[in-house]
Scaffold this active site. Structure first.
Site, PDB file in Angstrom:
ATOM      1  N   GLU A 142      81.258 -14.989 -29.074  1.00 64.13           N
ATOM      2  CA  GLU A 142      81.009 -16.280 -29.682  1.00 64.13           C
ATOM      3  C   GLU A 142      79.540 -16.651 -29.511  1.00 64.13           C
ATOM      4  O   GLU A 142      78.902 -16.281 -28.529  1.00 64.13           O
ATOM      5  CB  GLU A 142      81.879 -17.366 -29.026  1.00 64.13           C
ATOM      6  N   LYS A 144      76.479 -18.870 -28.478  1.00 69.02           N
ATOM      7  CA  LYS A 144      76.265 -19.817 -27.374  1.00 69.02           C
ATOM      8  C   LYS A 144      75.479 -21.014 -27.913  1.00 69.02           C
ATOM      9  O   LYS A 144      74.268 -20.942 -28.101  1.00 69.02           O
ATOM     10  CB  LYS A 144      75.514 -19.137 -26.239  1.00 69.02           C
ATOM     11  N   ASP A 146      73.525 -24.411 -28.103  1.00 69.86           N
ATOM     12  CA  ASP A 146      72.647 -25.130 -27.177  1.00 69.86           C
ATOM     13  C   ASP A 146      72.846 -26.627 -27.368  1.00 69.86           C
ATOM     14  O   ASP A 146      72.107 -27.294 -28.097  1.00 69.86           O
ATOM     15  CB  ASP A 146      71.190 -24.740 -27.434  1.00 69.86           C
ATOM     16  N   TYR A 262      85.746 -24.867 -28.441  1.00 71.93           N
ATOM     17  CA  TYR A 262      86.005 -23.447 -28.196  1.00 71.93           C
ATOM     18  C   TYR A 262      86.845 -23.154 -26.964  1.00 71.93           C
ATOM     19  O   TYR A 262      87.103 -21.984 -26.652  1.00 71.93           O
ATOM     20  CB  TYR A 262      84.675 -22.703 -28.032  1.00 71.93           C
ATOM     21  N   LYS A 350      71.971 -13.917 -22.552  1.00 72.57           N
ATOM     22  CA  LYS A 350      70.916 -14.860 -22.875  1.00 72.57           C
ATOM     23  C   LYS A 350      69.851 -14.195 -23.740  1.00 72.57           C
ATOM     24  O   LYS A 350      69.394 -13.094 -23.448  1.00 72.57           O
ATOM     25  CB  LYS A 350      70.271 -15.406 -21.589  1.00 72.57           C
ATOM     26  N   CYS A 444      31.550 -32.674 -19.651  1.00 72.76           N
ATOM     27  CA  CYS A 444      32.852 -33.217 -20.034  1.00 72.76           C
ATOM     28  C   CYS A 444      32.870 -33.568 -21.518  1.00 72.76           C
ATOM     29  O   CYS A 444      32.000 -34.303 -21.992  1.00 72.76           O
ATOM     30  CB  CYS A 444      33.147 -34.466 -19.202  1.00 72.76           C
ATOM     31  N   CYS A 447      33.045 -37.640 -21.766  1.00 75.78           N
ATOM     32  CA  CYS A 447      31.985 -38.566 -21.352  1.00 75.78           C
ATOM     33  C   CYS A 447      30.623 -37.911 -21.207  1.00 75.78           C
ATOM     34  O   CYS A 447      29.621 -38.603 -20.986  1.00 75.78           O
ATOM     35  CB  CYS A 447      32.367 -39.252 -20.041  1.00 75.78           C
ATOM     36  N   CYS A 462      35.972 -33.003 -14.444  1.00 81.04           N
ATOM     37  CA  CYS A 462      34.973 -34.044 -14.637  1.00 81.04           C
ATOM     38  C   CYS A 462      35.144 -35.025 -13.489  1.00 81.04           C
ATOM     39  O   CYS A 462      36.252 -35.509 -13.250  1.00 81.04           O
ATOM     40  CB  CYS A 462      35.178 -34.750 -15.976  1.00 81.04           C
ATOM     41  N   CYS A 467      34.829 -41.913 -16.818  1.00 82.78           N
ATOM     42  CA  CYS A 467      35.232 -41.032 -17.920  1.00 82.78           C
ATOM     43  C   CYS A 467      36.371 -41.683 -18.687  1.00 82.78           C
ATOM     44  O   CYS A 467      37.412 -42.013 -18.100  1.00 82.78           O
ATOM     45  CB  CYS A 467      35.677 -39.681 -17.377  1.00 82.78           C
TER      46      CYS A 467
END
Length: 721
Positions: A142, A144, A146, A262, A350, A444, A447, A462, A467
């Site tokens: 079957e 699976k 989610d 199921y 899986k 940065c 700034c 930074c 900033c």
């Protein structure tokens, strides 16, 4: 996470499935310590996944961690006990819904992470059931689904109740919400009743399945969220779980949920003897059953089913993350029985993460709230695991070098655990000529201040206090209870003030923010008539009074509030007590700072670096001019320093005092209180629900005290015998 999954007749849709990678390398920790750590990790991840609908760990990481725990217990059977995660089903029961006891336990499912593990399980099962070439064991395969596990109860063939999986024994009563789902029958259809004893009269039947959100509904839900300016859901599973747990069923009704059923709690009342026939009975009763189930009688058939399901998962309008393989015969299922957490007659194969190719167009650098610069890959949009992605974090420059990705590359992307977008790596044969290597910027991007990378760390930062990218989090921290303690400054309000230009740095609280300006701040909410709700003069006056009062908190609070890297509350107090004033600390050399008891070279370098940045010094000067006290009042200790030289760590919940209160009381006796356990720790004080710190203390042999012992210490100033 290993859920009890789904099923369904002949499968015409659905090619080749790559095998998944192996498990993570074993840990160097002692077995008992590692066992405790793995259980802590799994329990925390399960709580985030089941109770909060907000997974913090990918499915693949969770599965690898669980496999490591199982292997550890196999090698050290003495570690396996009733409290281990290997003995539990998974899931939690929320307190906002009425608890419901399931008719029989809802078990989890053991996982096969690749076809080799699946073959091992098939071989063990065939052997246990005495399979021969002439009489093979039949399996029902079957898909699976989610989604979110649900149990539906019917009495006298009428629907009476719905409950979530919860902890496997007790679930949450979500009947009102489930009644809004259109494909759930309100009564069992006559065709199904014919195979129930006494036509179902006087009988109670509990069937089980998954509530899920179709992909097209999920896309529309997030489009609506974008239009409304609210946060989108991460994936259809989270959307389904959040929708089913709404307090208002009207919200659930608009979320377009569907189901696949199921399983049954007890098949005894039903005249069916195999899983395959049971699924047909569910269809006869009027339930929605996933049509892609198949009866297989060989490992080759099971392989083909799994490979086809993986190859055609994108053809479906719902998410699947694997295949469930069940022994078909109910009599054989009963003979095999259960382990403590899962049936021996079923396993979940899986899927590996779905991978797609796209083109990397740019590596954009973002600045986080703590100043860390994070490179983010921006690529041509591609649909992966049911949703469209166009960006993924590259974490840091070392990770970019390890993966060897460059702008212009054709890259492979997937969603780790079908949730988190991730760049796997480049397709090197398609790399354009002259594609440049990536280099972190020297300033940065927010700034323009210099960017630093401390020795031994992978992150660039930074360190400018003003900033813009860090402003909101710095301002929230400044007003927090353990810093300047400005009551009434919630996270949302600070965020709104930043958005509306009232605050940019911490000095703005004192020389820019006005009571009138604060009163006019929009809270982000509206009245039923559509009018904006603002803070208002009454609340604004109270907050501004707190701002004025905070000026006198003292130097240690200011140092902590400034958010200097590595300077927590304890370090801030040590610096304030040693230097006495901000002026003296700012003038101290790195060597002088490092000589303070408890201050190492790393902290000293960080403090010195802070004061070397002109913008930071300017903010501190504005605080001085606004009247904020930048000195520490030095007082002689009122109590004998009987705990001097001892280091304590507090963990868990204390019954008679907060951890902050306990910390202050221990410090008043001369003790040092830290946040992490090491060989240098003198004592760990463990309250209720103590976690990894207690485990580490036990593994290191550090003495552990309870709250009774702590009371004795604080009352007498002496350690207990």
């Amino acid at each position: 996470m290993a859920d009890e999954m789904s099923a369904q007749p002949q499968m015409s849709l659905f090619g080749d499935a790559p095998e998944t990678e192996g498990q993570s390398a074993p840990s160097a920790q002692p077995p008992r310590a590692r066992h405790a750590e793995l259980n802590r990790i799994l329990n925390h991840a399960a709580y985030a996944y089941y109770a909060l609908d907000n997974p913090e760990m990918t499915d693949a990481e969770f599965d690898r961690t669980l496999q490591e725990l199982l292997a550890l217990e196999a090698a050290h059977p003495e570690l396996a006990g009733p409290e281990s995660y290997t003995q539990r089903v998974g899931g939690y029961v929320s307190e906002q819904f009425e608890p419901v006891a399931h008719a029989a336990r809802m078990y989890s499912m053991d996982d096969a992470m690749d076809l080799a593990e699946l073959d091992e399980w098939l071989a063990r099962t065939d052997e246990a059931l005495g399979a021969t070439p002439e009489h093979p064991v039949a399996y029902t395969c079957e898909l699976k689904i989610d989604g979110l596990g649900v149990a539906l109860t019917y009495a006298d063939a009428q629907f009476v109740r719905a409950a979530t999986r919860g902890d496997g024994t007790t679930g949450e009563n979500v009947t009102a919400n489930v009644l809004t789902i259109g494909d759930i029958p309100r009564a069992l259809a006559p065709a199904g009743l014919a195979r129930l004893a006494d036509g179902g009269l006087g009988r109670s039947v509990e069937v089980r399945g998954e509530v899920y959100m179709p992909r097209h509904s999920f896309a529309r839900l997030n489009e609506d969220a974008d239009a409304a300016g609210t946060a989108p859901f991460a994936n259809p599973r989270n959307a389904a779980a959040g929708s089913l747990r709404q307090k208002d069923p009207k919200v659930t009704a608009h979320r377009d949920l569907e189901t696949f059923i199921y399983a049954v709690a007890d098949e005894a009342p039903i005249d069916v003897h195999t899983q395959h026939d049971f699924l047909q009975w569910l269809i006869d009763c009027g339930f929605s059953v996933n049509p892609h189930f198949k009866r297989c009688t060989s490992a080759a058939e099971v392989h083909a089913y799994c490979e086809n399901a993986l190859a055609h998962r994108d053809d479906l309008d719902y998410d699947i993350d694997g295949v469930v393989v069940k022994v078909d015969s109910f009599a054989s299922q009963e003979a095999l029985g259960f382990t403590a957490r899962a049936p021996r007659w079923a396993i979940a194969f899986k899927f590996p993460p779905e991978e797609k190719r796209t083109v990397l167009r740019e590596i954009r650098v973002q600045v986080g709230r703590t100043g860390v610069l994070t490179p983010v890959a921006e690529f041509d949009p591609v649909t992966v695991a049911g949703s469209t992605i166009a960006r993924a974090t590259l974490h840091n420059v070392d990770e970019i070098a390890r993966k060897n990705v460059r702008v212009g590359d054709t890259i492979v992307v997937h969603k780790a655990g079908d949730v988190i977008p991730e760049v796997v790596g480049p397709v090197l044969e398609l790399r354009p000529e002259g594609a440049p290597e990536f280099h972190m910027p020297e300033t940065c991007p927010s700034c323009g201040s210099p960017v630093v990378r401390e020795e031994g760390e992978v992150a660039y930062r930074c360190v400018s206090i003003d900033c813009p990218a860090q402003a909101t989090e710095r301002l929230i921290h400044w007003g927090s209870r353990t810093a300047m303690d400005i009551d009434g400054l919630g996270d949302e309000l600070v965020s709104r003030m930043v958005e509306q230009g009232l605050l940019a740095d911490v000095a703005d609280f004192y020389d820019k923010l006005t009571e009138k300006g604060l009163a006019e701040v929009w809270t982000g909410r509206q009245t039923v008539d559509g009018e904006d709700i603002v803070v208002g003069p009454v609340i604004a006056a109270k907050i501004m009074a707190q701002v004025v009062e905070s000026k006198g908190r003292g130097l240690s609070r200011v140092l902590f509030g400034l958010g200097i890297r590595h300077v927590g509350a304890t370090v801030a107090r040590q610096l304030a007590e040693h230097f006495g004033s901000m002026q003296a600390l700012a003038a101290a050399t790195e060597e002088e700072i490092a000589q303070v008891d408890g201050i190492g070279p790393k902290i000293a370098a960080s403090v010195r670096e802070f004061f070397s940045i002109e913008k930071n010094v300017a903010v501190v000067e504005r605080l001085r001019e606004a009247g904020v006290v930048l000195e520490e009042e030095r007082t002689e200790p009122e109590r004998p320093q009987t705990l001097a030289g001892l280091t304590f760590v507090l963990t868990g919940t204390l019954e008679r005092r907060t951890r902050d209160e306990a910390k202050a009381a221990l410090q008043a006796l001369g003790a040092k209180v830290t946040g992490s356990v090491s060989k240098k720790t003198s004592y760990v004080v463990a309250g209720e629900a103590a976690g990894s710190k207690l485990t580490k203390a036990q593994s290191l042999g550090v003495p552990v005290l309870d709250e009774v012992a702590l009371d004795h210490i604080l009352e007498t100033g002496e350690l207990p015998a």
